[in-house]
Design a protein around this motif. Structure first.
Motif, short mmCIF file in Angstrom:
data_model
loop_
_atom_site.label_atom_id
_atom_site.label_comp_id
_atom_site.label_asym_id
_atom_site.label_seq_id
_atom_site.Cartn_x
_atom_site.Cartn_y
_atom_site.Cartn_z
N ASP A 195 0.84 -1.19 0.00
CA ASP A 195 0.00 0.00 0.00
C ASP A 195 0.88 1.25 0.00
OD1 ASP A 195 -2.26 1.57 0.09
OD2 ASP A 195 -2.54 1.34 2.25
N GLU B 37 2.60 10.27 0.43
CA GLU B 37 2.71 11.28 1.48
C GLU B 37 3.66 10.85 2.59
OE1 GLU B 37 1.19 14.32 1.33
OE2 GLU B 37 0.56 13.70 -0.67
N ASP C 81 2.10 4.86 -0.14
CA ASP C 81 1.52 6.16 0.19
C ASP C 81 2.57 7.24 -0.10
OD1 ASP C 81 0.37 8.43 1.22
OD2 ASP C 81 0.24 7.69 3.27
#
Length: 82
Positions: A57, A61, A59
């Motif tokens: 997953d 950010e 990300d």
């Protein structure tokens, strides 16, 4: 391959191979190593295969550096151990 240093070392090797550039823990995936969205997808798939992670997953950010990716992978490996 559950030791944090071992995971980081292995991630550095994978990232270096995928980018074609030498990477260190502090290397920024996009700004320093030139990963674009397709490169990041390929990297995620490679990591999934190498570490037997069901779904990486990513990300953007929070996963900015190689060390950030290694930290995430370590957390996923630790979940399997528990």
């Amino acid at each position: 391959m559950t030791d944090t240093a071992t995971v980081l070392d292995h991630i550095i090797i994978i990232v270096s191979e995928e980018s074609g550039l030498p990477a260190v823990a502090e290397s920024n995936l996009v700004e320093q190593l030139g990963f674009d969205s397709m490169d990041l997808i390929s990297l995620c798939m490679q990591i999934e295969a190498e570490f037997d992670i069901d779904e990486f997953d990513y990300d953007p950010e929070t996963m900015i550096t190689v060390a950030d990716v290694a930290k995430y992978v370590q957390s996923q490996v630790n979940l399997r151990i528990v």
